[in-house]
Design an enzyme around this catalytic site. Structure first.
Site, PDB file in Angstrom:
ATOM      1  N   SER A 230      -1.244  -4.896  20.985  1.00 49.46           N
ATOM      2  CA  SER A 230      -3.088  -5.345  21.812  1.00 49.46           C
ATOM      3  C   SER A 230      -2.789  -6.279  23.006  1.00 49.46           C
ATOM      4  O   SER A 230      -4.097  -7.129  23.431  1.00 49.46           O
ATOM      5  CB  SER A 230      -3.398  -5.313  20.842  1.00 49.46           C
ATOM      6  OG  SER A 230      -3.043  -5.970  19.530  1.00 49.46           O
TER       7      SER A 230
ATOM      8  N   GLY B 140       2.724 -18.077   9.731  1.00 51.75           N
ATOM      9  CA  GLY B 140       3.604 -17.286  10.469  1.00 51.75           C
ATOM     10  C   GLY B 140       5.580 -17.564  10.213  1.00 51.75           C
ATOM     11  O   GLY B 140       5.339 -17.352  11.909  1.00 51.75           O
TER      12      GLY B 140
ATOM     13  N   ASP C  79       8.179 -16.720   9.283  1.00 53.18           N
ATOM     14  CA  ASP C  79       9.021 -15.516   9.779  1.00 53.18           C
ATOM     15  C   ASP C  79      10.685 -16.226   9.995  1.00 53.18           C
ATOM     16  O   ASP C  79      11.855 -16.200   9.883  1.00 53.18           O
ATOM     17  CB  ASP C  79       8.850 -14.505   9.717  1.00 53.18           C
ATOM     18  CG  ASP C  79       8.189 -13.597  11.371  1.00 53.18           C
ATOM     19  OD1 ASP C  79       7.788 -14.358  11.477  1.00 53.18           O
ATOM     20  OD2 ASP C  79       9.952 -13.564  12.229  1.00 53.18           O
TER      21      ASP C  79
END
Ligand SMILES: *Cc1c(COP(=O)(O)O)cnc(C)c1O
Length: 327
Positions: A82, A212, A214
């Site tokens: 996107s 976020g 990770d």
């Protein structure tokens, strides 16, 4: 290069040859106020000034060049995104004469959809709550004989992104630290590979959104960690896990991953606009926000590189973020 490594410096050098005269060779920007604040010599690599407004054009063009040069050249390319990868693949495809299909969510920002269509790509919309974009893209690749171009976990994409770091070292020489944002880790794995070759003592520091992290968790655990889709304004880093190829490079070549929160991102965007007149999107501000958070304690007297990864944000959205952050 170890046997399992996805890329070597030679791959970056080859990508640089393909990109010469096609990608913008973005300048190096300095800021006396930033240097004074941190007591260091800091060099910005402004990829917001890259074609399509983000470094992603580098990796996309390199990967699509491989497709176009391939012995059994595919009929076209397909990508799902996107954001900036969609625009990058669409433009690279147009330049190389390859048809491109981009799988995008129904609720993608209208500006990004219009830009992607403007480069001549075919858009296929999907419902992000009920449909699987990877499956849709795989079906298109299968039906049309197109090649799928992933956004980060792909050797040619990683090598292309690494040309941003290689240009910075070529222009300013060796550095003590290089700050690079990460989502899926394509940019940082390419830049760390460039650093290892061109400035072997440089510590490469990754910066992620606090919501976020990770990549940070994966480095600590020594294996890939997945998290739920993070809630952060850094939409280019709303990734749930690194890729196997990017993680292997990051484990070997990245010293540390630090995090910043959304308020720090907005402050960094504000700082960049005021001091350098550069418009940076939230994800693009991760690296400078990370350097600012580490401060003079760490950076005084050092030579520091900072990659500004992109600038695709509307002035209205920026104004909204600035106002919200002040209340
Ligand atoms: C995609 C993107 C990132 C993250 O890049 P990775 O290669 O996935 O780590 C960062 N900033 C911007 C502006 C991006 O478009």
């Amino acid at each position: 290069m170890t046997s399992e490594s996805a890329i070597s410096y030679e791959d970056i050098a080859r990508a640089a040859e393909r990109l010469a005269g096609v990608a913008n060779r973005t300048p190096v920007i300095t800021s006396r106020r930033t240097d004074a604040l941190l007591g260091c010599e800091l060099f910005f690599k402004p990829e917001n000034l890259q074609r399509t407004g983000a470094f992603k054009f580098r990796g996309a063009y390199n990967a699509l060049s491989e497709v176009a040069e391939g012995a059994d050249a595919a009929e076209g390319v397909v990508a799902f995104s996107s954001g900036n990868h969609a625009q990058a693949v669409a433009l690279a495809a147009r330049l190389l004469g390859l048809p491109a299909t981009i799988v995008m969510p129904h609720d993608a920002p209208p500006g990004k959809r219009t830009a992607t269509e403007g480069y001549g790509a075919q858009i296929v919309l999907y419902d992000r709550y009920t449909e699987d974009r990877a499956e849709i893209a795989a079906a298109i690749a299968n039906d049309l004989g197109y090649t799928l171009v992933p956004p980060f976990n792909h050797a040619a994409v990683m090598a292309g992104q690494g040309t941003a770091g290689a240009e910075l070292f070529a222009d300013v020489g060796p550095l003590d630290y290089l700050y690079v944002c990460l989502g899926g880790g394509g940019l940082i794995s390419g830049c760390a590979t460039a650093a290892r070759h061109l400035s072997p003592d440089c510590e490469v520091i990754g910066v992620e959104p606090a919501a976020g992290n990770d990549g940070q968790l994966s480095l600590q655990a020594g294996e890939l960690v997945s998290i739920p889709v993070p809630d952060t304004i850094a939409d280019g880093a709303q990734i749930t896990t690194l890729g196997g190829k990017t993680f292997e490079v990051i484990q070997r070549l990245v010293s540390e991953i630090i995090t910043v929160d959304d308020a720090q991102l907005v402050e960094a965007m504000d700082w960049m606009l005021q001091t350098t007149k550069l418009l940076i999107e939230p994800t693009g501000a991760l690296a400078i926000a990370g350097a600012l958070s580490e401060g003079a304690d760490k950076l005084a007297g050092k030579r520091v590189g900072v990659i500004l990864s992109g600038g695709n944000i509307s002035p209205t959205r920026l104004a909204q973020l600035l106002v919200e952050n002040r209340v």
